[in-house]
Design a protein around this motif. Structure first.
Motif, mmCIF file in Angstrom:
data_model
loop_
_atom_site.group_PDB
_atom_site.id
_atom_site.type_symbol
_atom_site.label_atom_id
_atom_site.label_comp_id
_atom_site.label_asym_id
_atom_site.label_seq_id
_atom_site.Cartn_x
_atom_site.Cartn_y
_atom_site.Cartn_z
ATOM 1 N N ASP A 136 0.816 -1.224 0.000
ATOM 2 C CA ASP A 136 0.000 0.000 0.000
ATOM 3 C C ASP A 136 0.848 1.272 0.000
ATOM 4 O O ASP A 136 1.782 1.382 0.800
ATOM 5 C CB ASP A 136 -0.888 0.031 1.253
ATOM 6 C CG ASP A 136 -2.122 -0.820 1.107
ATOM 7 O OD1 ASP A 136 -2.774 -0.730 0.054
ATOM 8 O OD2 ASP A 136 -2.430 -1.570 2.047
ATOM 9 N N ASP A 137 0.458 2.239 -0.840
ATOM 10 C CA ASP A 137 1.089 3.560 -0.763
ATOM 11 C C ASP A 137 0.195 4.429 0.129
ATOM 12 O O ASP A 137 -0.876 4.872 -0.281
ATOM 13 C CB ASP A 137 1.205 4.175 -2.165
ATOM 14 C CG ASP A 137 1.772 5.578 -2.088
ATOM 15 O OD1 ASP A 137 2.136 6.014 -0.970
ATOM 16 O OD2 ASP A 137 1.832 6.252 -3.129
ATOM 17 N N VAL A 138 0.648 4.642 1.367
ATOM 18 C CA VAL A 138 -0.203 5.330 2.343
ATOM 19 C C VAL A 138 0.446 6.610 2.868
ATOM 20 O O VAL A 138 -0.003 7.152 3.879
ATOM 21 C CB VAL A 138 -0.540 4.390 3.529
ATOM 22 C CG1 VAL A 138 -1.493 3.294 3.118
ATOM 23 C CG2 VAL A 138 0.721 3.808 4.149
ATOM 24 N N THR A 139 1.469 7.111 2.190
ATOM 25 C CA THR A 139 2.202 8.271 2.717
ATOM 26 C C THR A 139 1.276 9.460 2.972
ATOM 27 O O THR A 139 1.308 10.063 4.054
ATOM 28 C CB THR A 139 3.319 8.678 1.725
ATOM 29 O OG1 THR A 139 4.015 7.500 1.363
ATOM 30 C CG2 THR A 139 4.274 9.670 2.341
ATOM 31 N N ALA A 140 0.425 9.787 1.992
ATOM 32 C CA ALA A 140 -0.445 10.964 2.152
ATOM 33 C C ALA A 140 -1.444 10.729 3.287
ATOM 34 O O ALA A 140 -1.742 11.639 4.073
ATOM 35 C CB ALA A 140 -1.180 11.247 0.842
ATOM 36 N N LEU A 141 -1.934 9.497 3.372
ATOM 37 C CA LEU A 141 -2.894 9.162 4.429
ATOM 38 C C LEU A 141 -2.257 9.313 5.808
ATOM 39 O O LEU A 141 -2.838 9.891 6.737
ATOM 40 C CB LEU A 141 -3.349 7.716 4.203
ATOM 41 C CG LEU A 141 -4.577 7.216 4.950
ATOM 42 C CD1 LEU A 141 -5.772 8.109 4.702
ATOM 43 C CD2 LEU A 141 -4.890 5.774 4.497
ATOM 44 N N VAL A 142 -1.037 8.815 5.940
ATOM 45 C CA VAL A 142 -0.335 8.912 7.226
ATOM 46 C C VAL A 142 -0.106 10.380 7.585
ATOM 47 O O VAL A 142 -0.316 10.800 8.729
ATOM 48 C CB VAL A 142 1.002 8.126 7.194
ATOM 49 C CG1 VAL A 142 1.830 8.401 8.443
ATOM 50 C CG2 VAL A 142 0.728 6.631 7.051
#
Ligand code: NAP
Length: 475
Positions: free
Chosen positions: A384-390
């Motif tokens: 998962d690419d979750v950088t923005a969410l984090v």
């Protein structure tokens, strides 16, 4: 001299408490921990009668509370919490620099409003009290009406324990009753307040603290929804374990935790359906539990009534004759966005709201509509690419949890139990962890002070970590 007014007694204890050595204060905290452990059986029995919590849970809470007290003894002995900072005189600078020595000092007598849901760990001898005593501040506790007998007994035993340990009389006092709580916040001798409870109550008392002729800091821990996001990949990979974990977390001890996961975003896909089905299966085995007080039961029922949803959208746990059955409300993103003020409002008790999202791109908007929380949880897979969410979650909460659950707050140097309003009234502070002590300290800088007048920690031969001329110096 004996005092009948606990605030006057606390005011008298302020100077001796502040000037007591760190070793003496650590010994007082240790004595309180030992007193709790020695009287464990009697205290757990009273608490069980008053709160409906199980003896096993309460027994564990006594252990936690004793550990918290000893942890703050460790913090005091370490001394780095004082932020001792020395800049030696330097005439060659422009402007010239005098000898400057900065340290944090105890703020003075602290009022502590005990919480309902932790009759030991956030009550008379809870985190607020432990951190204030560690800072060198006397404490007057406003007992919570949910466990009055327990509060009185703990206060009585604490006083005896403190006298035996040589602490000043009046170091720890207690008041009971709403008006007494109001008087405590207004009392000119009280210099700060620690509070755990409802957003409404906390806001009223915060306003009172600010409206005093001399306003004081009010450190309130209020409401928190603690959002959870489950990605599509996580739902596909771990539906069963996520369902077990979530039901266990939101029903734990009747869901009466400030860190209860109250809002869960799951994908509206086949994997999401499997997760929902596993949640329903686990919920069916989760039994009713009596809540802490009648008012809380009524508030829970009123909140559920206001959901205004069809029966298919309300999943129910295993109802027994007594207590409140756990509930999962299931809605889609459109329903959530049409009433975020309802679905994202904390409901104290065993209830969580599961929101099905069609598109991950809808999540930022949904999360934007949620107020500050103590925690956020992300269930994700390495793909998962979750950088923005984090990044988004980090801006809105005090603790971000990866592939775990927010209930259970470890006692540690790095812990942060706080968050933006309404999670707390001051997001820079915490009520758990070493830096909880910072709330009850205030800085003073001594300029060109004769060495004999300096606090010992600022003397040249002090044995605590200090920053000297910009360099961190360890003992
Ligand atoms: P509460 O009603 O806010 O009461 C907490 C304390 O504040 C009690 O000692 C209460 O005293 C006092 N108080 C409240 N409003 C006051 C006012 N206007 N003036 C003077 N004193 C006031 O909280 P609670 O009874 O513990 O629980 C109710 C709700 O609080 C729960 O349903 C939950 O939503 C929330 N809660 C949150 C947390 C958290 O950690 N975030 C923890 C526990 C509870 P009296 O009762 O004597 O008036």
């Amino acid at each position: 001299m004996t005092h009948r007014d606990p605030v006057a007694a606390a005011a008298d204890a302020a100077a001796p408490a502040a000037s007591a050595s760190r070793a003496r204060r650590a010994a007082w905290l240790d004595a309180l921990a030992t007193m709790l452990e020695r009287n464990r059986e009697e205290l757990v029995a009273i608490a069980a009668e008053e709160t409906h919590l199980t003896a096993a849970r309460l027994d564990g809470e006594v252990t936690r509370t004793a550990a918290q007290l000893r942890f703050f003894a460790e913090v005091v002995l370490d001394g780095s919490y004082l932020e001792a900072t020395i800049d030696t005189a330097d005439d060659t600078r422009t402007p010239p620099r005098p000898d400057l020595r900065r340290i944090l000092r105890p703020i003075g007598p602290v009022g502590v409003f005990a919480a309902s849901n932790f009759p030991f760990a956030f009550s008379v001898l809870g985190n607020d009290t432990a951190s204030a005593l560690a800072a060198g501040c006397p404490v007057v506790v406003k007992a919570h009406p949910g466990h009055p007998r327990l509060s009185r007994r703990v206060a009585e035993l604490s006083r005896l324990g403190l006298v035996e340990a040589g602490a000043p009389e009046g170091l720890l006092g207690m008041v009971q009753g709403m008006e007494e709580g109001v008087a405590l916040v207004r009392h000119p001798a009280i210099r700060a307040i620690g509070f755990t409870g409802s957003t409404t109550g906390g806001r009223a008392l915060f306003d009172l603290a600010s409206a005093r002729p001399a306003p004081i800091p009010f450190y309130g821990e209020l409401g928190s929804i603690n959002p959870v996001v489950v990605t599509e990949d996580a739902a596909r990979a771990r539906a069963e374990s996520i369902a077990t974990g979530l039901v266990g977390s939101f029903t734990r001890d009747g869901g009466q935790y400030c860190t209860k996961p109250g809002l869960v975003f799951i994908p509206d896909t086949d994997a999401g359906e499997l997760l929902l089905s596993a949640l329903s299966d686990h919920l069916a085995l989760a039994p009713s539990q009596a809540l802490l007080t009648e008012q809380m039961t009524t508030a829970f029922d009123d909140h559920l009534d206001a959901a205004d949803l069809g029966e298919d959208d309300v999943l129910r746990g295993y109802a027994t004759d007594e207590g409140t059955a756990p509930i999962i409300i299931t809605i889609d993103m459109e329903q959530f966005l049409s009433r975020p003020e309802y679905f994202a409002e904390e409901c104290f008790g065993p209830l969580t709201v599961v929101v099905r999202y069609h598109d991950r791109l809808d999540l930022p908007h949904a999360l934007e509509s949620i107020e500050g929380s103590l925690t956020a949880t992300l269930h994700m897979e390495p793909s998962d690419d979750v950088t923005a969410l984090v990044d988004q979650l980090t801006a809105r909460v005090g603790r971000v949890i990866f592939n775990g659950w927010p209930t259970g707050v470890a006692i540690a140097w790095s812990q942060h139990h706080g968050g933006p309003w309404p999670a707390t009234t001051a997001s820079v502070h915490t009520s758990v962890g070493a830096s909880a002590i910072r709330r009850f300290l205030t800085p003073t800088v001594y300029q060109d002070c004769p060495p004999r007048l300096l606090p010992p920690e600022l003397s040249d031969d002090s044995d605590i970590p200090r920053r000297i001329d910009g360099i961190l110096v360890l003992p």
